[in-house]
Design a protein around this motif. Sequence first.
Motif, PDB file in Angstrom:
ATOM      1  N   VAL A 154       0.758  -1.401  -0.012  1.00 32.74           N
ATOM      2  CA  VAL A 154      -0.041  -0.030   0.060  1.00 32.74           C
ATOM      3  C   VAL A 154       0.891   1.298   0.013  1.00 32.74           C
ATOM      4  N   TYR A 155       0.616   2.235  -0.767  1.00 35.79           N
ATOM      5  CA  TYR A 155       1.198   3.346  -0.864  1.00 35.79           C
ATOM      6  C   TYR A 155       0.784   4.404   0.265  1.00 35.79           C
ATOM      7  N   LEU A 156       1.838   5.088   0.875  1.00 31.95           N
ATOM      8  CA  LEU A 156       1.356   6.097   1.950  1.00 31.95           C
ATOM      9  C   LEU A 156       2.476   7.075   2.239  1.00 31.95           C
ATOM     10  N   GLY A 157       2.311   8.442   1.910  1.00 32.75           N
ATOM     11  CA  GLY A 157       3.314   9.151   1.789  1.00 32.75           C
ATOM     12  C   GLY A 157       3.340  10.251   3.205  1.00 32.75           C
ATOM     13  N   THR A 158       4.425  10.040   3.901  1.00 35.57           N
ATOM     14  CA  THR A 158       4.343  11.158   5.022  1.00 35.57           C
ATOM     15  C   THR A 158       4.506  12.759   4.675  1.00 35.57           C
ATOM     16  N   VAL A 159       3.593  13.290   5.160  1.00 38.77           N
ATOM     17  CA  VAL A 159       3.638  14.622   4.801  1.00 38.77           C
ATOM     18  C   VAL A 159       4.256  15.511   5.798  1.00 38.77           C
ATOM     19  N   HIS A 160       4.175  15.168   7.031  1.00 33.47           N
ATOM     20  CA  HIS A 160       4.642  15.829   8.403  1.00 33.47           C
ATOM     21  C   HIS A 160       4.660  15.044   9.540  1.00 33.47           C
ATOM     22  N   ARG A 161       5.204  15.603  10.492  1.00 34.86           N
ATOM     23  CA  ARG A 161       5.499  14.398  11.528  1.00 34.86           C
ATOM     24  C   ARG A 161       4.856  15.452  13.029  1.00 34.86           C
ATOM     25  N   LEU A 162       4.518  14.618  13.900  1.00 37.42           N
ATOM     26  CA  LEU A 162       4.479  15.043  15.322  1.00 37.42           C
ATOM     27  C   LEU A 162       5.365  14.469  16.498  1.00 37.42           C
ATOM     28  N   ASP A 163       5.745  15.174  17.569  1.00 41.77           N
ATOM     29  CA  ASP A 163       6.930  14.383  18.301  1.00 41.77           C
ATOM     30  C   ASP A 163       6.057  13.467  18.788  1.00 41.77           C
ATOM     31  N   ARG A 164       7.076  12.365  19.318  1.00 39.45           N
ATOM     32  CA  ARG A 164       6.499  11.202  19.877  1.00 39.45           C
ATOM     33  C   ARG A 164       5.389  11.355  21.176  1.00 39.45           C
ATOM     34  N   PRO A 165       5.787  12.475  22.257  1.00 44.01           N
ATOM     35  CA  PRO A 165       4.943  12.315  23.256  1.00 44.01           C
ATOM     36  C   PRO A 165       3.821  13.290  22.736  1.00 44.01           C
ATOM     37  N   THR A 166       3.644  13.900  21.645  1.00 47.47           N
ATOM     38  CA  THR A 166       2.672  14.793  21.232  1.00 47.47           C
ATOM     39  C   THR A 166       1.492  13.938  20.688  1.00 47.47           C
ATOM     40  N   THR A 167       0.102  14.430  20.819  1.00 46.79           N
ATOM     41  CA  THR A 167      -1.024  13.944  20.116  1.00 46.79           C
ATOM     42  C   THR A 167      -1.503  15.016  19.260  1.00 46.79           C
ATOM     43  N   GLY A 168      -2.469  14.334  18.490  1.00 45.11           N
ATOM     44  CA  GLY A 168      -3.337  15.141  17.590  1.00 45.11           C
ATOM     45  C   GLY A 168      -3.170  14.886  15.997  1.00 45.11           C
ATOM     46  N   LEU A 169      -3.616  15.625  15.102  1.00 45.03           N
ATOM     47  CA  LEU A 169      -3.425  15.482  13.875  1.00 45.03           C
ATOM     48  C   LEU A 169      -2.408  15.258  12.920  1.00 45.03           C
ATOM     49  N   VAL A 170      -2.446  14.240  12.347  1.00 48.57           N
ATOM     50  CA  VAL A 170      -1.350  13.805  11.412  1.00 48.57           C
ATOM     51  C   VAL A 170      -1.903  13.555   9.659  1.00 48.57           C
ATOM     52  N   ILE A 171      -1.392  14.068   8.822  1.00 42.87           N
ATOM     53  CA  ILE A 171      -2.040  14.046   7.522  1.00 42.87           C
ATOM     54  C   ILE A 171      -0.759  13.077   6.828  1.00 42.87           C
ATOM     55  N   PHE A 172      -1.658  12.076   6.070  1.00 44.41           N
ATOM     56  CA  PHE A 172      -0.712  11.061   5.010  1.00 44.41           C
ATOM     57  C   PHE A 172      -1.392  11.450   3.857  1.00 44.41           C
ATOM     58  N   ALA A 173      -0.481  10.952   2.703  1.00 48.32           N
ATOM     59  CA  ALA A 173      -0.843  11.141   1.345  1.00 48.32           C
ATOM     60  C   ALA A 173      -1.120   9.662   0.918  1.00 48.32           C
ATOM     61  N   LYS A 174      -2.461   9.372   0.131  1.00 47.23           N
ATOM     62  CA  LYS A 174      -2.569   8.186  -0.262  1.00 47.23           C
ATOM     63  C   LYS A 174      -2.397   7.734  -1.620  1.00 47.23           C
ATOM     64  N   THR A 175      -1.721   8.736  -2.590  1.00 46.89           N
ATOM     65  CA  THR A 175      -1.364   8.663  -3.713  1.00 46.89           C
ATOM     66  C   THR A 175       0.028   9.270  -3.824  1.00 46.89           C
ATOM     67  N   SER A 176       0.795   9.069  -4.777  1.00 43.95           N
ATOM     68  CA  SER A 176       2.016   9.670  -5.065  1.00 43.95           C
ATOM     69  C   SER A 176       1.973  11.043  -5.691  1.00 43.95           C
ATOM     70  N   LYS A 177       0.666  11.192  -6.369  1.00 47.94           N
ATOM     71  CA  LYS A 177       0.222  12.225  -7.029  1.00 47.94           C
ATOM     72  C   LYS A 177       0.079  13.476  -6.120  1.00 47.94           C
TER      73      LYS A 177
END
Length: 234
Positions: free
Chosen positions: A61-84
């Motif tokens: 399955v393709y998944l692109g990581t857009v940004h990160r949060l620190d390990r002890p932090t909670t909340g919103l994380v966005i991933f890309a489902k396509t290379s486009k």
Amino acid sequence: MKTEKILSNRSNLQVLYEDNHIIIVNKRAGDIVQGDKTGDKPLSDVVKEYIKDKYNKPGNVYLGTVHRLDRPTTGLVIFAKTSKVLPRLNKLFLSKDIQKTYWAVVKNEPPKTADTLTHWLVKNPKNNKSKAHNREVTGSKKAILHYKVLKKLDRYYLLEINLETGRHHQIRSQLAAIGCAIKGDLKYGFDRSNKDASIHLHAKHIEFIHPVKKEPLAIDAPLTDDVIWRACDS
């Protein structure tokens, strides 16, 4: 802008928004977004498994990581489902066309009820920590955030934070520099850790124009169910 409802709430994954192009999840404290030297299973792998299972996808399955949060932090994380869509999302972050709002709980009262903080951060890879300086120094990167006090709790203060820049440990180091270390953040000077090794920093809200649909999207991440966050949200 309409905030999306929770689409899936498994024991290890809370999906807040999903379409053919992107997936947005609510990260738990302790999860790592991408694999690192610890060898712990990253959130990206959990999301891939979710997609593979939900759509019965064969192979990888393709998944692109857009940004990160620190390990002890909670909340919103966005991933890309396509290379486009991945470079389009990356461009939104680089051009600052994504509005990110964080909540943080601190023990000490900030100097002002609302302010803009400007520092120059120097990252130390040896201890994975950033030091905030009041002026530009060798190897530093400029960091700007805006905060306001949302609520006075019994022993703490709830701050709302909006970032202008996205530096390593920016919120943690900048708040510590004004004497307001985040609750549970031993690395940046708080006096004791949280029992679950989290810190009270939460990526609460995100807004942007969908890079494919060209429609406004606004997502809120529910807070962790603990006594402090419940008091913040009451």
